[in-house]
Design a protein around this motif. Structure first.
Motif, PDB file in Angstrom:
ATOM      1  N   ALA A   1      18.628   6.889 -10.401  1.00  0.00           N
ATOM      2  CA  ALA A   1      19.780   6.753  -9.520  1.00  0.00           C
ATOM      3  C   ALA A   1      20.978   6.350 -10.373  1.00  0.00           C
ATOM      4  O   ALA A   1      21.068   5.206 -10.828  1.00  0.00           O
ATOM      5  CB  ALA A   1      19.511   5.711  -8.446  1.00  0.00           C
ATOM      6  N   ALA A   2      21.877   7.301 -10.608  1.00  0.00           N
ATOM      7  CA  ALA A   2      23.024   7.066 -11.474  1.00  0.00           C
ATOM      8  C   ALA A   2      24.218   6.610 -10.643  1.00  0.00           C
ATOM      9  O   ALA A   2      24.664   7.337  -9.745  1.00  0.00           O
ATOM     10  CB  ALA A   2      23.365   8.339 -12.247  1.00  0.00           C
ATOM     11  N   ILE A   3      24.747   5.415 -10.952  1.00  0.00           N
ATOM     12  CA  ILE A   3      25.844   4.877 -10.149  1.00  0.00           C
ATOM     13  C   ILE A   3      27.082   4.598 -11.003  1.00  0.00           C
ATOM     14  O   ILE A   3      27.981   3.874 -10.573  1.00  0.00           O
ATOM     15  CB  ILE A   3      25.411   3.584  -9.425  1.00  0.00           C
ATOM     16  N   GLY A   4      27.144   5.180 -12.205  1.00  0.00           N
ATOM     17  CA  GLY A   4      28.275   4.914 -13.084  1.00  0.00           C
ATOM     18  C   GLY A   4      28.882   6.160 -13.681  1.00  0.00           C
ATOM     19  O   GLY A   4      28.659   7.280 -13.208  1.00  0.00           O
ATOM     20  N   GLN A   5      29.642   5.941 -14.757  1.00  0.00           N
ATOM     21  CA  GLN A   5      30.417   7.028 -15.336  1.00  0.00           C
ATOM     22  C   GLN A   5      29.579   7.971 -16.191  1.00  0.00           C
ATOM     23  O   GLN A   5      30.029   9.072 -16.507  1.00  0.00           O
ATOM     24  CB  GLN A   5      31.557   6.443 -16.194  1.00  0.00           C
ATOM     25  N   ASP A   6      28.376   7.556 -16.593  1.00  0.00           N
ATOM     26  CA  ASP A   6      27.551   8.381 -17.485  1.00  0.00           C
ATOM     27  C   ASP A   6      26.527   9.215 -16.720  1.00  0.00           C
ATOM     28  O   ASP A   6      25.393   9.409 -17.172  1.00  0.00           O
ATOM     29  CB  ASP A   6      26.828   7.485 -18.500  1.00  0.00           C
ATOM     30  N   LYS A   7      26.910   9.730 -15.579  1.00  0.00           N
ATOM     31  CA  LYS A   7      25.968  10.488 -14.747  1.00  0.00           C
ATOM     32  C   LYS A   7      25.460  11.729 -15.456  1.00  0.00           C
ATOM     33  O   LYS A   7      24.277  12.079 -15.347  1.00  0.00           O
ATOM     34  CB  LYS A   7      26.629  10.853 -13.422  1.00  0.00           C
ATOM     35  N   ASP A   8      26.340  12.410 -16.179  1.00  0.00           N
ATOM     36  CA  ASP A   8      25.914  13.632 -16.867  1.00  0.00           C
ATOM     37  C   ASP A   8      24.875  13.323 -17.944  1.00  0.00           C
ATOM     38  O   ASP A   8      23.892  14.064 -18.102  1.00  0.00           O
ATOM     39  CB  ASP A   8      27.128  14.328 -17.493  1.00  0.00           C
ATOM     40  N   VAL A   9      25.087  12.238 -18.685  1.00  0.00           N
ATOM     41  CA  VAL A   9      24.133  11.863 -19.738  1.00  0.00           C
ATOM     42  C   VAL A   9      22.797  11.469 -19.120  1.00  0.00           C
ATOM     43  O   VAL A   9      21.733  11.862 -19.606  1.00  0.00           O
ATOM     44  CB  VAL A   9      24.702  10.709 -20.583  1.00  0.00           C
ATOM     45  N   ILE A  10      22.841  10.690 -18.054  1.00  0.00           N
ATOM     46  CA  ILE A  10      21.612  10.279 -17.388  1.00  0.00           C
ATOM     47  C   ILE A  10      20.863  11.485 -16.842  1.00  0.00           C
ATOM     48  O   ILE A  10      19.629  11.568 -16.922  1.00  0.00           O
ATOM     49  CB  ILE A  10      21.933   9.270 -16.262  1.00  0.00           C
ATOM     50  N   SER A  11      21.596  12.450 -16.300  1.00  0.00           N
ATOM     51  CA  SER A  11      20.975  13.670 -15.784  1.00  0.00           C
ATOM     52  C   SER A  11      20.273  14.436 -16.891  1.00  0.00           C
ATOM     53  O   SER A  11      19.166  14.961 -16.705  1.00  0.00           O
ATOM     54  CB  SER A  11      22.031  14.544 -15.110  1.00  0.00           C
ATOM     55  N   GLN A  12      20.893  14.498 -18.061  1.00  0.00           N
ATOM     56  CA  GLN A  12      20.278  15.207 -19.190  1.00  0.00           C
ATOM     57  C   GLN A  12      19.022  14.496 -19.678  1.00  0.00           C
ATOM     58  O   GLN A  12      18.032  15.147 -20.047  1.00  0.00           O
ATOM     59  CB  GLN A  12      21.294  15.327 -20.328  1.00  0.00           C
ATOM     60  N   ILE A  13      19.046  13.180 -19.686  1.00  0.00           N
ATOM     61  CA  ILE A  13      17.884  12.429 -20.170  1.00  0.00           C
ATOM     62  C   ILE A  13      16.703  12.569 -19.222  1.00  0.00           C
ATOM     63  O   ILE A  13      15.572  12.853 -19.647  1.00  0.00           O
ATOM     64  CB  ILE A  13      18.251  10.934 -20.345  1.00  0.00           C
ATOM     65  N   TYR A  14      16.917  12.374 -17.948  1.00  0.00           N
ATOM     66  CA  TYR A  14      15.827  12.395 -16.974  1.00  0.00           C
ATOM     67  C   TYR A  14      15.466  13.805 -16.519  1.00  0.00           C
ATOM     68  O   TYR A  14      14.350  14.043 -16.053  1.00  0.00           O
ATOM     69  CB  TYR A  14      16.204  11.549 -15.754  1.00  0.00           C
ATOM     70  N   GLY A  15      16.416  14.723 -16.600  1.00  0.00           N
ATOM     71  CA  GLY A  15      16.199  16.064 -16.050  1.00  0.00           C
ATOM     72  C   GLY A  15      16.753  16.160 -14.645  1.00  0.00           C
ATOM     73  O   GLY A  15      16.696  15.181 -13.880  1.00  0.00           O
ATOM     74  N   GLN A  16      17.286  17.288 -14.297  1.00  0.00           N
ATOM     75  CA  GLN A  16      17.938  17.461 -13.007  1.00  0.00           C
ATOM     76  C   GLN A  16      17.003  17.211 -11.833  1.00  0.00           C
ATOM     77  O   GLN A  16      17.420  16.713 -10.778  1.00  0.00           O
ATOM     78  CB  GLN A  16      18.518  18.884 -12.916  1.00  0.00           C
ATOM     79  N   GLU A  17      15.726  17.514 -12.006  1.00  0.00           N
ATOM     80  CA  GLU A  17      14.768  17.342 -10.908  1.00  0.00           C
ATOM     81  C   GLU A  17      14.464  15.865 -10.630  1.00  0.00           C
ATOM     82  O   GLU A  17      13.908  15.537  -9.576  1.00  0.00           O
ATOM     83  CB  GLU A  17      13.467  18.085 -11.228  1.00  0.00           C
ATOM     84  N   ARG A  18      14.822  14.987 -11.544  1.00  0.00           N
ATOM     85  CA  ARG A  18      14.567  13.551 -11.350  1.00  0.00           C
ATOM     86  C   ARG A  18      15.857  12.770 -11.147  1.00  0.00           C
ATOM     87  O   ARG A  18      15.849  11.539 -11.171  1.00  0.00           O
ATOM     88  CB  ARG A  18      13.833  12.973 -12.572  1.00  0.00           C
ATOM     89  N   PHE A  19      16.960  13.438 -10.941  1.00  0.00           N
ATOM     90  CA  PHE A  19      18.276  12.814 -10.961  1.00  0.00           C
ATOM     91  C   PHE A  19      18.843  12.658  -9.555  1.00  0.00           C
ATOM     92  O   PHE A  19      18.800  13.579  -8.737  1.00  0.00           O
ATOM     93  CB  PHE A  19      19.219  13.664 -11.812  1.00  0.00           C
ATOM     94  N   LEU A  20      19.376  11.451  -9.268  1.00  0.00           N
ATOM     95  CA  LEU A  20      20.049  11.182  -8.003  1.00  0.00           C
ATOM     96  C   LEU A  20      21.493  10.783  -8.307  1.00  0.00           C
ATOM     97  O   LEU A  20      21.737   9.764  -8.970  1.00  0.00           O
ATOM     98  CB  LEU A  20      19.357  10.040  -7.242  1.00  0.00           C
ATOM     99  N   ASP A  21      22.436  11.565  -7.834  1.00  0.00           N
ATOM    100  CA  ASP A  21      23.851  11.274  -8.051  1.00  0.00           C
ATOM    101  C   ASP A  21      24.353  10.417  -6.882  1.00  0.00           C
ATOM    102  O   ASP A  21      24.522  10.906  -5.775  1.00  0.00           O
ATOM    103  CB  ASP A  21      24.652  12.576  -8.146  1.00  0.00           C
ATOM    104  N   ILE A  22      24.556   9.159  -7.159  1.00  0.00           N
ATOM    105  CA  ILE A  22      25.003   8.233  -6.118  1.00  0.00           C
ATOM    106  C   ILE A  22      26.524   8.088  -6.227  1.00  0.00           C
ATOM    107  O   ILE A  22      27.037   7.250  -6.986  1.00  0.00           O
ATOM    108  CB  ILE A  22      24.319   6.864  -6.240  1.00  0.00           C
ATOM    109  N   THR A  23      27.232   8.911  -5.504  1.00  0.00           N
ATOM    110  CA  THR A  23      28.695   8.858  -5.541  1.00  0.00           C
ATOM    111  C   THR A  23      29.227   7.809  -4.585  1.00  0.00           C
ATOM    112  O   THR A  23      30.119   7.032  -4.931  1.00  0.00           O
ATOM    113  CB  THR A  23      29.286  10.240  -5.185  1.00  0.00           C
TER     114      THR A  23
END
Length: 382
Positions: A343-365
């Motif tokens: 669950a990414a809640i900050g400015q590094d959402k793209d980096v977190i998405s790359q590390i975990y993979g899109q299938e494991r990524f939650l963009d909490i805007t």
């Protein structure tokens, strides 16, 4: 007749009491006043025995007095049942914290984090944290209860397809059992599974950047909502926070707010102690939490990481090196049956998405919707 008791000497115990009989009922007030200055005046009742004036006190203190006094020292206070219970709780907490430290160090001993100075804390709580919990829960609990109300019917009245044999009566006759002549010829259907076969772990990034833009408050609210939802639905819940580089002697700090092995109703107050602290060594935190989740008996195991940025810790735990460590940790524990979500809640959402993979990524805007969204995601795994 009046009896005047005059204290001659007083040390640690009463050594002597002099009893003087002076005056009669006709004595004047002046005589009474002089006696009052000397000591305590006792009036003898008309029907009292004359022998009552013959009072003898031993120099030796009674057994009760001896039990309350140390020799030439202060009073001895005996431990109450409440004190013993509190001491037992503290002792168990120390033993549990020691075990958590031993297990965590063993878990990372064969990884790139070997040699990192690690301490696992079991946080305490105070009245301020209790008040903070009541403030947040008042807002969140209606949403949590509503979600739990919709989920609970799915967890109850599950029909089991398995039978247990060797019963004197039951819903299924086993002809092959008649050869044993023990009258255990029937099989009974097993009762339904009332508890969900799901265990949940939350990892909370407690890096310094979490203090910006209301992220820490959003993380607390989400953690509280998930905790209460899991409690209502009887889902085992583990919640750890972590930070790095508090000091050279504490390169990695883990905060065990709730754990699968020691359930405490006061954990809800401990959760309010989540803070923005220093750096973040994500791969090490994921490995420690995933290992505790891996040994849980539940069939479905979900680990959710709440973070606002990419990993960064001293000396060189950052960039591709840190990302590769995290990806290898995720792959290793996915093979052990653990599902990961970030669950990414900050400015590094793209980096977190790359590390975990899109299938494991939650963009909490929308941070305001974060608690309800996280609870609904967990409900899907039931």
């Amino acid at each position: 007749m009046y009896v005047n008791w005059s204290v001659v000497e007083k040390k640690r115990n009463v050594e002597a009491i002099e009893i003087r009989t002076e005056g009669t009922a006709d004595d004047d007030g002046a005589d009474h006043d002089s006696q009052a200055e000397d000591g305590i005046i006792l009036k003898k009742a008309a029907d009292s025995d004359d022998r009552s004036s013959e009072i003898s006190l031993s120099d030796e203190p009674t057994s009760t007095e001896r039990s309350e006094l140390e020799e030439d020292g202060p009073p001895v206070y005996h431990q109450t049942d409440h004190d013993r219970t509190a001491d037992d709780a503290k002792r168990k907490n120390r033993e549990f914290r020691k075990k958590l430290n031993q297990d965590a160090r063993k878990t990372v001993s064969d990884s790139v984090h070997k040699g990192i100075r690690l301490i696992v804390h079991r946080p305490e709580f105070d009245r301020d944290l209790q008040q903070e919990y009541f403030r947040l829960s008042k807002e969140l609990m209606p949403v949590v209860r509503e979600t739990a109300r919709k989920v609970m019917p799915l967890l109850e009245h599950e029909v089991s397809l398995e039978f247990a044999g060797n019963h004197y009566y039951g819903g299924k006759f086993q002809a092959d059992r008649t050869a044993y002549r023990d009258f255990r010829y029937f099989a009974k259907k097993l009762p339904p599974t009332e508890s969900p076969s799901l265990a949940v772990a939350l990892r909370v990034d407690e890096s310094a950047s979490m203090s910006a833009f209301g992220r820490l408050e959003a993380a607390k609210r989400a953690v509280l909502a998930v905790y209460e939802f899991c409690r209502i639905c009887h889902i085992p819940i583990l919640i750890y926070g972590d930070t790095a580089d508090i000091s050279k002697l504490e390169q990695m700090s883990v905060y065990a707010y709730t754990d699968l092995d020691q359930v405490d109703a006061d954990d809800r107050f401990r959760l309010m102690g989540i803070r923005a602290r220093s750096n973040n060594r994500d791969g090490m935190a994921l490995r420690i939490i995933a290992e505790r989740l891996a040994v849980a008996p539940q069939q479905t195991k979900l680990l959710i990481s709440i973070s606002d940025g990419q990993p960064k810790a001293m000396e060189d735990y950052t960039g591709n090196y840190a990302a590769l460590d995290m990806q290898q940790t995720i792959a290793e524990y996915e093979r052990k049956g653990i599902a990961f979500l970030a669950a990414a809640i900050g400015q590094d959402k793209d980096v977190i998405s790359q590390i975990y993979g899109q299938e494991r990524f939650l963009d909490i805007t929308d941070l305001q919707q974060f608690p309800a969204k996280l609870v609904r995601i967990i409900a899907r795994y039931l």
